[in-house]
Scaffold this motif. Structure first.
Motif, PDB file in Angstrom:
ATOM      1  N   UNK A   3      15.997  -7.400  -1.195  1.00 54.13           N
ATOM      2  CA  UNK A   3      17.185  -7.338  -2.030  1.00 54.13           C
ATOM      3  C   UNK A   3      16.883  -6.461  -3.240  1.00 54.13           C
ATOM      4  N   UNK A   4      17.916  -5.788  -3.781  1.00 57.11           N
ATOM      5  CA  UNK A   4      17.668  -4.878  -4.902  1.00 57.11           C
ATOM      6  C   UNK A   4      17.130  -5.625  -6.118  1.00 57.11           C
ATOM      7  N   UNK A   5      16.335  -4.944  -6.882  1.00 54.54           N
ATOM      8  CA  UNK A   5      15.798  -5.537  -8.103  1.00 54.54           C
ATOM      9  C   UNK A   5      15.556  -4.420  -9.105  1.00 54.54           C
ATOM     10  N   UNK A   6      15.616  -4.727 -10.387  1.00 52.59           N
ATOM     11  CA  UNK A   6      15.401  -3.714 -11.413  1.00 52.59           C
ATOM     12  C   UNK A   6      14.242  -4.132 -12.291  1.00 52.59           C
ATOM     13  N   UNK A   7      13.352  -3.199 -12.526  1.00 59.58           N
ATOM     14  CA  UNK A   7      12.231  -3.472 -13.420  1.00 59.58           C
ATOM     15  C   UNK A   7      12.287  -2.491 -14.579  1.00 59.58           C
ATOM     16  N   UNK A   8      11.990  -2.977 -15.779  1.00 58.78           N
ATOM     17  CA  UNK A   8      11.991  -2.081 -16.935  1.00 58.78           C
ATOM     18  C   UNK A   8      10.948  -0.989 -16.740  1.00 58.78           C
ATOM     19  N   UNK A   9       9.804  -1.376 -16.185  1.00 55.25           N
ATOM     20  CA  UNK A   9       8.726  -0.398 -16.033  1.00 55.25           C
ATOM     21  C   UNK A   9       8.941   0.506 -14.827  1.00 55.25           C
ATOM     22  N   UNK A  10       9.437  -0.064 -13.727  1.00 50.99           N
ATOM     23  CA  UNK A  10       9.458   0.684 -12.468  1.00 50.99           C
ATOM     24  C   UNK A  10      10.847   1.171 -12.066  1.00 50.99           C
ATOM     25  N   UNK A  11      11.851   0.757 -12.790  1.00 49.03           N
ATOM     26  CA  UNK A  11      13.198   1.233 -12.467  1.00 49.03           C
ATOM     27  C   UNK A  11      13.824   0.463 -11.322  1.00 49.03           C
ATOM     28  N   UNK A  12      14.581   1.172 -10.475  1.00 51.33           N
ATOM     29  CA  UNK A  12      15.289   0.523  -9.381  1.00 51.33           C
ATOM     30  C   UNK A  12      14.403   0.418  -8.149  1.00 51.33           C
ATOM     31  N   UNK A  13      14.416  -0.764  -7.542  1.00 51.40           N
ATOM     32  CA  UNK A  13      13.611  -0.958  -6.340  1.00 51.40           C
ATOM     33  C   UNK A  13      14.089  -2.184  -5.601  1.00 51.40           C
ATOM     34  N   UNK A  14      13.200  -2.797  -4.829  1.00 54.53           N
ATOM     35  CA  UNK A  14      13.589  -3.955  -4.023  1.00 54.53           C
ATOM     36  C   UNK A  14      12.535  -5.047  -4.108  1.00 54.53           C
ATOM     37  N   UNK A  15      13.006  -6.264  -4.081  1.00 50.33           N
ATOM     38  CA  UNK A  15      12.106  -7.394  -3.899  1.00 50.33           C
ATOM     39  C   UNK A  15      12.087  -7.661  -2.399  1.00 50.33           C
ATOM     40  N   UNK A  16      10.936  -7.563  -1.786  1.00 49.63           N
ATOM     41  CA  UNK A  16      10.845  -7.739  -0.339  1.00 49.63           C
ATOM     42  C   UNK A  16      10.087  -9.013  -0.006  1.00 49.63           C
TER      43      UNK A  16
END
Lengths: 377, 598
Positions: free
Chosen positions: B330-343
């Motif tokens: 599912x999509x996830x946002x990290x301040x350090x890494x930007x847009x990505x996914x929690x898998x």
């Protein structure tokens, strides 16, 4: 009244050495003199053919013989090359520099150079510590270097010496001693280079074999900063990241590189910048000779875009103590430097000297130049 | 044509890694003239590159072969099995599709740890087992001793075990003879309503999701309307067939057969491994037992190294998901890494495989965060939430207590390693349950262990402490209250969310210190000094410093050659682009990965 032509620097490459120094990865060959006449002949031919393209567009105001070891040429060879330049180009020289090795100059040789018109000698001293010189594979010792400098000063040359900082086993004492001795001898220009260990050099393999211990970045920086301090105490001005002078005795030819003024490199492997194009000559004898025979030995021709020129300008101007001249930048690129690069300036504000007329890297942060410049290019 | 199951044999091969499972499979295909050995791309059953490189089987590829014996033609269905603890459930489903198994034991090395787990799994599924001694051509072979070991340790009669060399194709006919004589044929009924087990699935862009099935009763053909018992979804069969080993269509598949079924199924999650297929009209038959929903155990943030590749990563995950129903994201946002996914993954190996496939098959550069498990957080207001991303943990003041998943871990080992293993389990917060001597050479140790201790380096450490002899199997048991804390890493005073972890309080100090030390090595020196701190709540528990950079310059500029400088600066600029900005600090992507094994 004749129209004022833009100025040009001519660089002449002499790719011969008596022996190779362990830190060197430049274009040079250790030879037995047999090649030299042929090389000089081809060099003269290249001067002739280049003059057809450039002589009526420029006035030559600096000449620089670099190497290799230019002073390995005999008087006749020197004379041939210089005469060819003077004959083919319109010259109004403010500087004629020759790189010299302490072992290859004596009174006679210097008098010859003087008569040809050479005004400045850049002597590759590197160190006044005999053990370090031996380690580097230099052929001279300190006494020989001092004699050469004394002679050059006595004969009225502007003298520059090279110093290498950060050699294995080099101490602060060595650094201070170098600067003190050079100053005492009347040297008014010192180029101070931080040692970089290049791939494929003897130095690199000695370090890899554990026979020499390289200094780490902190030690290098400490030693370099100490050199800057010693130079300041001796009233040398840092006008470029690695160049220091007294009495405004700057290297006019080298300044061309930093100011992006045109220069024409002749001889094997030499680099040029003319009319917004950069290129270099072939860097081996065979290709170079073939190129001259065919009337073109240019390689890697790059036509620079406006963006290329701008980022080169920034990258080179930041090397200078005076940095980027805001009105010059505006004139050249039609933009306000402070506005265009406000983000990069803001990010690096701590490291910059920003005035109403210029932006420069603070003296004590010049050694960090690359990290700062990458934000601008 | 009268149908007869008596000439069908469904079996798999069970072995320790390197004992020659795939080589024997290749050899059997050669002998049965299914695939000429020289055409077998080395080990044909392991079809993915990653499998071949790692020498492990992940995707199960069955193969149907014909073999003549005593004037009769037999059909063999060989089903390969994965050999890793992450895929124990998949193994059990493959075993369920068989009546028998060939157990390969290396003639010089004898029985090894991993063999046992799968042998027990096979015995649990009531499979008939044929022991085979392989690599008898090696000078160090000691077949008689190994036979005795098989009898002692497993309790199988090994007197008549074929002595073979799979590499040289020696003794294979004897193996096949025993397969025919010793393994039972399938025993389903042709007349009963159709019933089949899905033991794997695969996504084909033309045919849709393809189910790999073992038919137990009845018959299926194109045009039949079927239903999946778990999802209740109905489909119309478009094609059935067998693997030879490529897919080859047949008119029907009937009781005893192993093959594939296509039904324009758009999504592999509609053809779940372990599910039963019945006719849509069949309201009476019961599904086969043993279905378990694949549930992710390990979670990690997956980000593109180049932030602009987010959509590429999204597409790649969608495509992988088509083939791998157990992958969750599912999509996830990290301040350090930007847009990505929690898998979510079945386990660590599954995670590594997915990450490797994303990088290789989709040419993506990834940044992944430390693996985590899912924690149960009971808040002071009584609300209960599940957290698998440490950054989503509520403020400490809102947490009443936390629970973490624990597993029942079973470790099989020779007795001499018991002390060392118990020490390891204790260190990993394990709770000792039981120790059983299976015989004089083998012990089973049971522990209840926190899953988050197992997902780090437990398996590797176990293997190295026991010279590879111990094997591990585990099953998720429960959630258990635990003293957990959130460990934050601060760079130049700012929390880097992608480096946060949930750890047990007793481990926090060592972990924080280890990570700080590692980060100090991987974060390059920058223009200013960077403090690296590990903190729990507001309290700093460890600190390291990346000293300010002193020199970054290429001063020599020989004869006006500035191209080298330009190239160097451009390279530096490129490198900078790949850095992640955490506050004022530039952090290389590798930094996020480098802490994974601490």
């Amino acid at each position: 009244m004749t129209q004022i032509k833009p100025s040009l620097g001519i660089y002449i490459h002499i790719p011969f050495c008596k022996s190779r120094c362990i830190y060197c990865d430049f274009v040079s060959s250790v030879d037995d003199c047999s090649q030299r006449d042929k090389y000089v002949e081809y060099l003269c031919r290249q001067i002739r053919s280049a003059s057809e393209d450039f002589s009526d567009k420029y006035t030559v105001d600096t000449i620089y013989f670099g190497g290799g070891t230019p002073t390995l040429l005999d008087d006749k060879q020197f004379d041939l090359i210089s005469k060819e330049i003077f004959k083919r180009f319109h010259c109004a020289l403010k500087e004629f520099s020759v790189e010299a090795n302490p072992c290859t100059i004596d009174r006679e040789k210097l008098i010859t150079l003087k008569n040809i018109g050479v005004t400045r000698l850049s002597i590759g001293v590197q160190s006044f510590n005999d053990e370090l010189l031996k380690m580097l594979g230099r052929r001279h010792d300190a006494r020989r270097a001092e004699d050469a400098i004394r002679l050059a000063v006595e004969l009225g040359f502007d003298v520059s010496v090279d110093a290498m900082i950060g050699l294995p086993n080099q101490t602060k004492f060595d650094v201070k001693d170098f600067i003190d001795r050079a100053d005492t001898l009347g040297v008014e220009h010192i180029s101070v280079y931080m040692l970089s260990v290049e791939e494929g050099t003897g130095l690199k393999s000695l370090i890899e074999q554990g026979k020499l211990i390289a200094k780490n970045d902190d030690q290098l920086a400490d030693l370099y900063e100490y050199a800057c301090l010693c130079l300041k105490e001796r009233n040398f001005q840092r006008y470029e990241i690695s160049n220091f002078c007294k009495n405004q005795k700057v290297s006019h030819h080298n300044l061309r590189y930093w100011q992006r003024l045109d220069y024409l490199g002749l001889g094997m492997g030499a680099h040029s910048l003319t009319n917004g194009e950069r290129w270099n000559n072939s860097d081996n004898f065979k290709d170079y000779y073939d190129g001259v025979d065919k009337g073109d030995c240019r390689r890697n021709i790059q036509k620079l875009s406006k963006e290329d020129i701008e980022s080169e300008y920034i990258m080179l101007a930041f090397r200078l103590q005076k940095g980027i001249d805001l009105s010059e930048f505006n004139k050249k690129f039609g933009e306000n430097f402070l506005m265009k690069y406000s983000k990069a300036i803001k990010k690096n504000l701590e490291f910059l000297e920003v005035t109403s007329t210029s932006v420069a890297i603070k003296d004590k942060y010049l050694q960090l130049m690359n990290s700062i410049i990458v934000d601008f290019i | 044509m009268p149908k007869d199951q008596s000439n069908i044999r469904n079996f798999c091969i069970v072995a320790h890694i390197d004992h020659g499972k795939s080589t024997l499979a290749d050899c059997i295909m050669d002998v049965t003239q299914t695939v000429a050995k020289r055409d077998a791309k080395e080990q044909l059953l392991d079809s993915m590159d990653i499998e071949r490189e790692r020498g492990i089987t992940i995707k199960l590829t069955p193969v149907t072969m014909k073999y003549k014996y005593n004037g009769e033609e037999y059909t063999f269905n060989l089903i390969d099995t994965p050999g890793h603890v992450d895929f124990t459930y998949e193994v059990s489903r493959s075993l369920k599709a068989c009546e028998g198994a060939i157990l390969i034991v290396d003639a010089s090395q004898g029985i090894e740890a991993q063999t046992l787990t799968n042998v027990y799994l096979a015995l649990d599924n009531d499979l008939e087992i044929i022991p085979v001694i392989n690599k008898i051509d090696l000078p160090s072979a000691r077949p008689d001793e190994v036979k005795a070991e098989i009898e002692d340790v497993i309790g199988l009669d090994a007197q008549n075990a074929p002595l073979i060399s799979a590499k040289e194709c020696i003794g294979i006919d004897e193996v096949l003879k025993q397969v025919i004589e010793l393994l039972p044929p399938p025993s389903g009924s042709y007349d009963a309503p159709f019933k089949a087990l899905i033991f794997d699935s695969y996504y084909d862009s033309y045919k849709g999701a393809i189910s790999f099935i073992r038919v137990f009763d009845g018959e299926v053909k194109a045009g039949d309307r079927i239903k999946m018992c778990v999802t209740g979804k109905e489909f119309e069969v478009t094609e059935v067939g067998v693997f030879v080993p490529k897919m080859q269509a047949r008119d029907t598949l009937s009781a005893g057969d192993v093959g594939y079924l296509c039904a324009s199924i758009k999504n592999v999650s509609d053809t779940k491994v372990g599910d039963t297929i019945l006719m849509a009209s069949d309201k009476i038959s019961k599904p086969l037992d043993g279905y378990k929903e694949a549930s992710p155990m390990v979670f990690s943030g997956v980000y593109p190294a180049d932030g602009s590749k987010y959509n590429d990563l999204k597409d790649a995950l969608e495509k992988l998901k088509l083939n791998d129903a157990s992958l969750m994201y599912e999509p996830e946002v990290s301040t350090a890494l930007g847009f990505g996914f929690r898998c979510g993954f079945l386990g660590l190996l599954h995670m590594e495989i997915i990450q490797e496939r994303l990088e290789r098959e989709f040419d993506l550069d990834l940044v992944t965060t430390a693996p985590s498990v899912s924690y149960k957080v009971i808040k002071t207001n009584g609300e209960e939430i599940i957290v698998s991303n440490p950054s989503n943990l509520p403020p400490a003041g809102d947490i009443d207590h936390m629970e973490e998943p624990v597993v029942n871990a079973f470790i099989y080992t020779p007795p001499e390693y018991v002390g060392s293993i118990m020490e390891l389990c204790q260190d990993k917060r394990g709770e000792f349950i039981n120790l059983t001597y299976l015989d004089t050479t083998r012990v089973r140790i049971d522990y209840v262990m926190p899953l988050n201790e197992i997902i780090y380096d437990f398996f590797d450490t176990l293997k190295s402490r026991t010279r590879g002899y111990a094997s591990l199997d585990y099953e998720i048991a429960d959630y258990k209250r635990s003293d957990l804390v959130k460990l934050d890493m601060l760079l130049n005073g700012e929390v880097c969310d992608a480096l946060s972890l949930i750890v047990h309080k007793d481990k926090a100090y060592a972990r924080g210190r280890g990570i700080a030390e590692k980060l100090k090595d991987v974060i390059p020196r920058q223009l200013f000094e960077i403090p690296i701190q590990a903190a729990i709540g507001g309290k700093v528990i460890a600190r390291e410093t990346v000293k300010a950079m002193r020199k970054d310059v290429l001063a020599k500029c020989y004869g006006g050659d500035i191209t080298r400088k330009k190239k160097l600066l451009e390279k530096q600029k490129e490198g900078k682009k790949r850095m992640r900005q955490v506050g004022s600090v530039e952090v290389p992507s590798e930094a996020f990965m480098s802490i994974l094994k601490i």
